[in-house]
Design a protein around this motif. Structure first.
Motif, mmCIF file in Angstrom:
data_model
loop_
_atom_site.group_PDB
_atom_site.id
_atom_site.type_symbol
_atom_site.label_atom_id
_atom_site.label_comp_id
_atom_site.label_asym_id
_atom_site.label_seq_id
_atom_site.Cartn_x
_atom_site.Cartn_y
_atom_site.Cartn_z
ATOM 1 N N TYR A 173 0.878 -1.148 0.000
ATOM 2 C CA TYR A 173 -0.002 -0.041 -0.003
ATOM 3 C C TYR A 173 0.844 1.270 0.016
ATOM 4 C CZ TYR A 173 -4.165 2.838 1.183
ATOM 5 O OH TYR A 173 -5.002 3.933 1.050
ATOM 6 N N VAL A 174 0.401 2.233 -0.590
ATOM 7 C CA VAL A 174 1.228 3.425 -0.921
ATOM 8 C C VAL A 174 1.522 4.040 0.470
ATOM 9 C CG1 VAL A 174 1.446 5.763 -2.001
ATOM 10 C CG2 VAL A 174 0.480 4.036 -3.037
ATOM 11 N N GLY A 175 2.833 4.320 0.798
ATOM 12 C CA GLY A 175 3.042 4.947 1.899
ATOM 13 C C GLY A 175 3.494 3.863 3.355
ATOM 14 N N TYR A 176 3.293 2.589 2.950
ATOM 15 C CA TYR A 176 3.794 1.613 3.719
ATOM 16 C C TYR A 176 4.695 0.662 3.297
ATOM 17 C CZ TYR A 176 -0.556 3.085 6.414
ATOM 18 O OH TYR A 176 -1.431 3.726 6.869
ATOM 19 N N ARG A 177 5.322 -0.042 4.266
ATOM 20 C CA ARG A 177 6.077 -1.019 3.978
ATOM 21 C C ARG A 177 5.477 -2.428 3.291
ATOM 22 N NH1 ARG A 177 9.194 -0.791 9.483
ATOM 23 N NH2 ARG A 177 10.196 1.306 9.165
ATOM 24 N N THR A 178 6.101 -2.694 2.066
ATOM 25 C CA THR A 178 5.431 -4.049 1.603
ATOM 26 C C THR A 178 5.673 -5.078 2.369
ATOM 27 O OG1 THR A 178 5.650 -3.109 -0.529
ATOM 28 C CG2 THR A 178 5.300 -5.416 -0.455
ATOM 29 N N ASP A 179 4.684 -5.858 2.691
ATOM 30 C CA ASP A 179 4.880 -7.106 3.556
ATOM 31 C C ASP A 179 4.843 -8.186 2.722
ATOM 32 O OD1 ASP A 179 3.356 -7.751 6.964
ATOM 33 O OD2 ASP A 179 5.369 -8.141 5.970
ATOM 34 N N THR A 180 5.695 -9.399 3.200
ATOM 35 C CA THR A 180 5.557 -10.756 2.320
ATOM 36 C C THR A 180 4.860 -11.731 3.180
ATOM 37 O OG1 THR A 180 7.679 -10.080 1.400
ATOM 38 C CG2 THR A 180 6.968 -12.604 1.211
ATOM 39 N N VAL A 181 3.822 -12.368 2.673
ATOM 40 C CA VAL A 181 3.119 -13.305 3.644
ATOM 41 C C VAL A 181 2.837 -14.666 3.040
ATOM 42 C CG1 VAL A 181 0.699 -13.613 4.926
ATOM 43 C CG2 VAL A 181 1.509 -11.180 4.529
ATOM 44 N N VAL A 182 3.218 -15.486 3.681
ATOM 45 C CA VAL A 182 2.966 -16.995 3.111
ATOM 46 C C VAL A 182 1.636 -17.586 3.602
ATOM 47 C CG1 VAL A 182 3.805 -19.328 3.054
ATOM 48 C CG2 VAL A 182 5.544 -17.348 3.129
ATOM 49 N N PHE A 183 0.936 -17.881 2.461
ATOM 50 C CA PHE A 183 -0.400 -18.544 2.619
ATOM 51 C C PHE A 183 -0.603 -20.016 2.385
ATOM 52 C CE2 PHE A 183 -3.367 -14.951 2.689
ATOM 53 C CZ PHE A 183 -2.600 -13.808 2.530
ATOM 54 N N ASN A 184 -0.809 -20.888 3.421
ATOM 55 C CA ASN A 184 -0.971 -22.109 3.253
ATOM 56 C C ASN A 184 -2.550 -22.351 2.958
ATOM 57 O OD1 ASN A 184 -1.060 -24.944 3.308
ATOM 58 N ND2 ASN A 184 -0.261 -25.083 5.505
ATOM 59 N N VAL A 185 -2.695 -22.568 1.625
ATOM 60 C CA VAL A 185 -4.195 -22.587 1.402
ATOM 61 C C VAL A 185 -4.741 -23.874 1.111
ATOM 62 C CG1 VAL A 185 -5.771 -22.009 -0.766
ATOM 63 C CG2 VAL A 185 -3.786 -20.306 -0.050
ATOM 64 N N ASN A 186 -5.303 -24.502 2.249
ATOM 65 C CA ASN A 186 -5.825 -25.680 2.517
ATOM 66 C C ASN A 186 -7.486 -25.590 2.916
ATOM 67 O OD1 ASN A 186 -5.512 -25.444 4.914
ATOM 68 N ND2 ASN A 186 -3.740 -26.883 4.935
ATOM 69 N N ASP A 187 -7.890 -24.416 2.939
ATOM 70 C CA ASP A 187 -9.252 -24.368 3.680
ATOM 71 C C ASP A 187 -9.658 -22.839 3.489
ATOM 72 O OD1 ASP A 187 -10.937 -25.794 6.732
ATOM 73 O OD2 ASP A 187 -11.685 -25.108 4.917
ATOM 74 N N HIS A 188 -10.904 -22.628 3.906
ATOM 75 C CA HIS A 188 -11.287 -21.085 3.979
ATOM 76 C C HIS A 188 -10.612 -20.604 5.200
ATOM 77 C CE1 HIS A 188 -13.778 -18.247 6.232
ATOM 78 N NE2 HIS A 188 -13.427 -17.525 5.494
ATOM 79 N N ARG A 189 -10.080 -19.544 4.876
ATOM 80 C CA ARG A 189 -9.164 -18.640 5.852
ATOM 81 C C ARG A 189 -9.447 -17.264 6.292
ATOM 82 N NH1 ARG A 189 -5.552 -21.861 8.458
ATOM 83 N NH2 ARG A 189 -4.831 -23.779 7.255
ATOM 84 N N ARG A 190 -9.670 -17.022 7.132
ATOM 85 C CA ARG A 190 -9.597 -15.385 7.724
ATOM 86 C C ARG A 190 -8.593 -14.931 7.821
ATOM 87 N NH1 ARG A 190 -14.053 -11.982 9.199
ATOM 88 N NH2 ARG A 190 -13.201 -9.816 9.309
ATOM 89 N N VAL A 191 -7.846 -14.137 7.078
ATOM 90 C CA VAL A 191 -6.482 -13.573 7.225
ATOM 91 C C VAL A 191 -6.552 -11.815 7.337
ATOM 92 C CG1 VAL A 191 -4.023 -13.566 6.353
ATOM 93 C CG2 VAL A 191 -5.364 -15.712 6.101
ATOM 94 N N ASP A 192 -6.373 -11.498 8.741
ATOM 95 C CA ASP A 192 -6.359 -9.968 8.406
ATOM 96 C C ASP A 192 -4.663 -9.680 8.672
ATOM 97 O OD1 ASP A 192 -9.015 -10.066 10.810
ATOM 98 O OD2 ASP A 192 -9.012 -9.731 8.703
ATOM 99 N N MET A 193 -4.544 -8.480 7.905
ATOM 100 C CA MET A 193 -3.084 -8.237 7.966
ATOM 101 C C MET A 193 -2.912 -6.974 8.279
ATOM 102 S SD MET A 193 -1.996 -10.237 4.266
ATOM 103 C CE MET A 193 -3.702 -10.161 3.780
#
Lengths: 862, 350
Positions: A173-193
């Protein structure tokens, strides 16, 4: 317009066909390829294939180790051969899907399988600021392995459906540090960042797979940091002034905050504050806008390629989102400038659950003049307030309020005059995540703009009131609406938006209420209250057809009706984007827009002599058809955008010559006229950052025409703000931490105006009739052509310095100093003809102001 | 409306107070190649002698001087639809230097129902022409007058009844003018003829003593008029469409769209400020003129009604284009059939 539409659709059909041709299965695997080396890592072979053939190969690190060494047999001559050698006897299979190759487990079902267990799972959540928990609008989340991604909506919510696997994602996002997140997709997940602000950079390039959401010629997203780059008159930081620095956008009178977008007039801009329309956006004659920068989170601005959810205006959308309020700590900001003071407070009501934000401004300069000149008072105030309440993980409520007023007061002996105007808006929003793929927003809004003029004259003779008049004139518009906005994310290739809106609008274009009880002959009645209903429905799908090709297809239908009229408008909205490569994209759009409300504009100061009137049986809705074609690229670190546009406008409205609308009359419809307009041009923007220095250039070459049957003998004439060239150059130099220098230079070609070409003796004088003390040298101006002359070009340089110092207890104070119009260019605002008696001729004189105006502002964040 | 002047004044004060360094700079007028043109102005009134005025325009170009020269050698011919022809030469009269035009006149009377074509020519200005249709006669009368309170001010109301003939589209104007009236007398005293105004003291003393000889009174009327501000609240008028009931007007403009062939009553309200004067030299009579005018003249007056010569030109205001009926020139010669109603409020102290 029809020819333009046909050409556009032909172009789009070609693009669609080429995109789909690219998407045929089986073709990629058969692409000839001979490995350039016999032994290497799996990843090196994949990169070689991509480099030589352009084919992207995706795999999950959970099933394949990219660093593993493999050896070719020597008989591989196609992509398929190489991949089969690589996977060998591993339980993997090669799947060709659209424009890429996937390596997946051998038992993975195909996408869209009707098997009992789906292998595609939705992931959804919110992206917020780490410190304040403020939702981030338009934040991007991108999965390079899948060439897929999405962006957060206006409430910071995202949803994306991905195939099973482990994927790395970039969240930016502009003005913010880019974050790297690893997603383990094997079910519905709610991931707030949560993203951390990056104070060291002014601007970052967002990593996104959705080109339609990136800044391009038609769409600009501004953060507060972007707005703060353009401090100008009196040190004001203002949304509208920031928008004026972009191509295709210009001010009316130089120095004022009104904007004219691609040939449109101010009444053709939809100004929203948290989704609620504002009908008047100027304070203090246009010195500043009603948008309080201290309360703003971000701004979405569209001047073309309009999404289907927007409607009701034909030239631009200014969608301003205010802060939700800090969920963690109480804080705020105090700002003091030359004209006004502002205080913003925000904080939690219930930590991590409920927050508030309140921001208020008021002029103080009228207090300064009061002891010296108490007869005249000019001031304004406004207040923004918001409450944000998280009911539970899936439900959010927002309550917003705004009230602002401008006032001019004049009193002398027994006379009192006052005029005041302003907006009051309120909204209640309920966000609901109905399921991981479905987001619903319900909004109830109230918006009112009113203008009141009061004039009292009292004659007291020998202590007796012998004459009293009490005149009150009003003009107002009020609307109440209920909106439903749904977003459905079926998979990562589609983002579907749909919704509807019902609005009820009350107009009082003009009304005079005289309270003089002695009047035997009352004035004629006013225009009365007019009631109108508006119903809109829209649907839109943003489709990633292939790796390179995406589109957004939408339809907006609007219906305005009352007892006297019934207008409907079906408005297609299409947008296409083609990624030439990772740095460049080509895009095109077509939009049909319509508006039922009309602003009869005085085109001058931010004065409330503008009136909102509805369409009626006689006054038809305005419409616009706009096509754009543009190219985005980054070369040698320079972000460049070039775009051409053409806009056809129907039923544009204007005063009939010389008449004023605000009066005691129910015949206002006869004082206006409708005609045609058309505007076309080319826009260029360049942006570059080198270390502490960043610079941008915006250039617009534009033509802008109008035609009315009763003006200029029915011939087309240039619109008043037909400025041929418009150049803005902005530069920022971060001298050291806490010290920043900015410089903005702008140039605008002179606006068009109508000058008489002849004068002749006065008619009444020649009937030997005098008018009171009118001079016998009265004469009559004769006009041949409308807007055939040009004022001198406008240009000026503004500079500023910011000194930021962080103090104890989280205090941060900023002193800003600068000069508006450094070289004191006398930019002419308007011209008059004066009779130079000495020389015996008429002299054209230009009036200018705003030369060399220093400013100083103080800001304290706490 | 007065509040527009107040708001204009307020904005002016504010602008000066806040925008400290406003300034003006002289700009060059564009070099346009326009030349002076023939200007024709006036009315042809049924039952009156031929009388109109002609002059020339001044182009607004860089270097041109704002001086309305009287065009020497401007001549005109006038023909009527009945075949009559007049040759008229423009001449200087007592008003030419004031109004910057020559007068064209002839003793023949203008006839209603006729169309007159005026062609004016000058060797340097070229040839301009206009066609003037004189309306047919119509009937009108003032049914009632009274002093009323109109939005807080005492105004004089006249109810004007117009009987429209219904045979054609008709256009009416109502205006009020003050015409100065000079009353003087002569008498013989001690063998000398004495003008009363020259020896008012003698006149007063003889009158007081009851020995005033017979006085021969002479009444003369000024050829010039002063316009009386006029108001209307009639929604059928063009004035209400152009502005509002509280705006002052030069003329009330009314077409017969709503009352073609019928009798129609409309009220007009006159500002009484100049109805009475203290000085004899300013005393006079109020003339209420109800006119039937040609359509082109009516359209001209609509534009002229919006035009404010005293406010000058500014690029901020929407220009008012006034369409005349002069081809290859400028101005308007209007066709008129009029009724005149005279009211005297002044009293002479003789």
């Amino acid at each position: 317009m029809n020819r333009l539409l046909r050409c556009f659709f032909l172009l789009c059909c070609c693009m669609i066909v080429s995109g789909f041709l690219w998407a045929q299965d089986g073709r990629l695997l058969q692409t000839p390829f001979t490995p350039p080396f016999s032994k290497g890592s799996i990843q090196s072979y994949f990169e070689s294939i991509t480099q030589k053939t352009g084919i992207s190969i995706s795999y999950s690190t959970a099933v394949l180790n990219g660093q593993q060494k493999v050896k070719m047999h020597g008989d591989e001559h196609s992509v398929s051969d190489v991949l089969k050698t690589i996977i060998g006897k591993q339980p993997l299979k090669i799947v060709e899907r659209a424009d890429k190759i996937l390596i997946v487990p051998i038992d993975a079902p195909d996408e869209g399988s009707t098997g009992s267990v789906s292998q595609f799972f939705p992931t959804d959540g919110y992206i917020k600021d780490k410190n304040t928990k403020e939702a981030l609008i338009g934040a991007s989340i991108y999965f390079p392995a899948l060439s897929a991604g999405t962006v957060t909506n206006s409430f910071g919510f995202y949803s994306i459906t991905l195939p099973r696997g482990i994927y790395k994602a970039y969240v930016s996002y502009v003005g913010y540090r880019t974050d790297t997140v690893v997603f383990n997709v094997n079910d519905h997940r709610r991931v707030d960042m949560l993203l951390q602000q990056d104070g060291s950079r002014l601007r970052e390039v967002k990593v996104s797979a959705h080109r339609s959401n990136e800044n391009n010629g038609d769409y600009i997203q501004l953060s507060m940091r972007d707005i703060a780059r353009y401090q100008s008159l009196l040190g004001e930081t203002d949304v509208m002034r920031a928008l004026q620095m972009y191509p295709g956008v210009q001010s009316g009178i130089d120095g004022t905050t009104g904007i004219q977008v691609r040939g449109g007039d101010p009444g053709q801009n939809l100004n929203l504050l948290d989704g609620v329309p504002l009908y008047y956006v100027d304070h203090l004659f246009g010195v500043t806008s009603v948008y309080n920068s201290d309360a703003i989170k971000s701004v979405d601005f569209y001047k073309g390629a309009f999404p289907a959810r927007y409607g009701g205006r034909i030239s631009s959308i200014v969608d301003v989102h205010t802060k939700d309020g800090d969920m963690q700590t109480t804080g705020g900001q105090f700002t003091m400038g030359l004209v006004k003071a502002s205080l913003m407070l925000e904080g939690p009501i219930l930590k991590d659950r409920c927050s508030y934000m309140v921001s208020a401004r008021r002029t103080w300069i009228d207090g300064l003049f009061a002891p010296f000149y108490s007869q005249v008072g000019v001031n304004f105030y406004d207040i923004n307030a918001k409450v944000n309440y998280i009911l539970n993980d899936d439900n959010h409520i927002y309550l917003s309020f705004y009230n602002g007023r401008d006032q001019i007061r004049y009193s002398e002996d027994d006379a009192f005059f006052r005029t005041r105007w302003g907006n009051t808006i309120a909204s209640a929003k309920w966000n609901s995540i109905l399921n991981p793929k479905f987001f619903l927003n319900t909004i109830f809004t109230y918006s009112q703009f009113s203008y009141e003029l009061k004039d009292q004259n009292q004659v007291i003779d020998s202590g007796i009131i012998s004459n009293l008049s009490n005149y009150v004139g009003v003009s107002s518009i009020k609307d109440i609406s209920l909106q439903l906005q749904g977003q459905w994310f079926p998979n990562y290739r589609h983002k579907v938006e749909f919704g509807g809106n019902y609005a009820r609008t009350y107009f009082v274009p003009t009304e005079i209420q005289s309270t003089d009880s002695k009047v035997i002959v009352p004035p004629t009645k006013g225009s009365g209250t007019m009631l109108s209903n508006e119903l809109t429905v829209y649907a839109e799908d943003e489709i990633k057809i292939s790796k390179k090709f995406s589109t957004r297809l939408g339809l907006h239908w609007a219906n305005w009706y009352s007892g006297q009229y019934d207008y409907s408008s079906l408005q297609p909205r299409v947008y296409f984007s083609y990624d030439v490569n990772s740095e460049s994209s080509l895009y095109a759009s077509f939009s049909h827009m319509a508006q039922f409300l009309h602003l009869i504009n005085n085109n001058t100061y931010g004065l409330p002599t503008d009136f909102w009137v509805p369409s009626t049986k006689i006054i038809k809705p305005e419409e616009a058809y706009q096509g754009t074609l543009g190219y985005n690229t980054t070369i040698a670190g320079v972000h460049a955008n070039v775009e051409v546009y053409y806009k056809d406008m129907l039923n544009v409205i204007t005063y009939t010559a010389g008449k004023t609308l605000f009066d005691n009359s129910d015949n206002w419809q006869q004082k206006v006229e409708q005609g045609k307009g058309w505007a076309y041009g080319a826009e260029l923007s360049l942006e570059k950052r080198i270390g502490p220095v960043s610079a941008s250039l915006a250039y617009t070459l534009a033509w802008n025409w109008r035609q009315f049957d009763d003006l200029n003998n029915g011939d087309p004439f240039p619109y008043r703000y037909d400025r041929r060239h418009n150049i803005k150059i902005a530069g920022t130099y971060r001298i050291k931490k806490g010290m920043r220098f900015t410089a903005n230079w702008m140039f605008m070609s002179g606006e068009a105006f109508t000058l008489p070409d002849q004068v002749y003796p006065d008619f009444d004088n020649n009937l030997l009739i005098t008018q009171g003390n009118a001079s016998s040298t009265s004469y009559t101006y004769h006009y041949s052509k409308w807007n055939a002359y040009r004022l001198p070009a406008v240009h000026r340089l503004d500079i500023g310095m910011d000194f930021v110092k962080k103090k104890k207890n989280n205090l941060e104070r900023t002193w800003s100093v600068g000069i508006f119009n450094v070289y004191a260019r006398k930019n002419v605002m308007f011209v008059t003809l004066t009779n130079d008696l000495e020389k015996g001729n008429l002299q054209l004189q230009g009036l200018s102001y705003l030369q060399f105006i220093p400013y100083v502002t103080y800001k304290l964040k706490f | 409306m007065k509040w527009t002047k107040v708001i204009s004044k307020t904005i002016a004060y504010f602008s000066i107070a806040v925008l400290l360094n406003a300034c003006t700079k002289d700009l060059k007028l564009p070099d346009i190649s326009a030349k002076n043109e023939v200007v024709l102005l006036g009315e042809l009134v049924a039952g009156d002698s031929i009388n109109f005025r002609g002059g020339q325009s001044v182009p607004l170009s860089s270097g041109s001087s704002l001086k309305f020269e009287l065009p020497a050698g401007l001549a005109a011919t006038m023909t009527s639809s009945s075949g009559m022809l007049w040759t008229l030469n423009g001449r200087v009269d007592g008003f030419s230097n004031m109004v910057h035009t020559l007068i064209f006149s002839a003793p023949d009377l203008i006839q209603s129902g006729q169309t007159y074509t005026i062609t004016a020519q000058n060797s340097q200005l070229g040839t301009a022409s206009c066609s003037v249709t004189i309306p047919q006669p119509f009937n009108t009368y003032v049914a009632d007058t009274a002093t009323v309170l109109y939005s807080g001010s005492n105004l004089w109301r006249a109810k004007v009844n117009i009987i429209d003939d219904g045979s054609a589209m008709n256009f009416y104007t109502i205006e009020a003018l003050k015409q100065k009236v000079y009353i003087d007398g002569t008498f013989t005293y001690n063998g000398q003829t004495i003008k009363a105004s020259d020896n008012k003291d003698l006149y007063d003393s003889l009158k007081a003593a009851g020995t005033l000889p017979p006085v021969i009174w002479d009444t003369s009327y000024s050829p010039t008029y002063e316009r009386v501000d006029i108001y209307t609240d009639d929604p059928a008028t063009e004035n209400i469409k152009l502005s509002n009931a509280l705006s002052t007007n030069r003329r009330i403009l009314l077409s017969d769209v709503r009352f073609n062939g019928l009798a129609y009553t409309t009220s007009v309200y006159l500002d009484t400020t100049i109805f009475r004067a203290d000085e004899d030299s300013a005393k006079g009579r109020i003339v209420l003129l109800v006119k039937s005018v040609s359509e082109s003249y009516f359209n001209f007056l609509k534009g002229y009604e919006m035009y404010e010569p005293s406010t000058g030109f500014t690029s901020l205001a929407q220009p008012v284009k006034i369409d005349g009926n002069v081809t290859n020139g400028m101005g308007m010669v209007g066709g008129v059939y009029l009724h005149k109603f005279v009211y005297t409020f002044d009293q002479w102290d003789w």
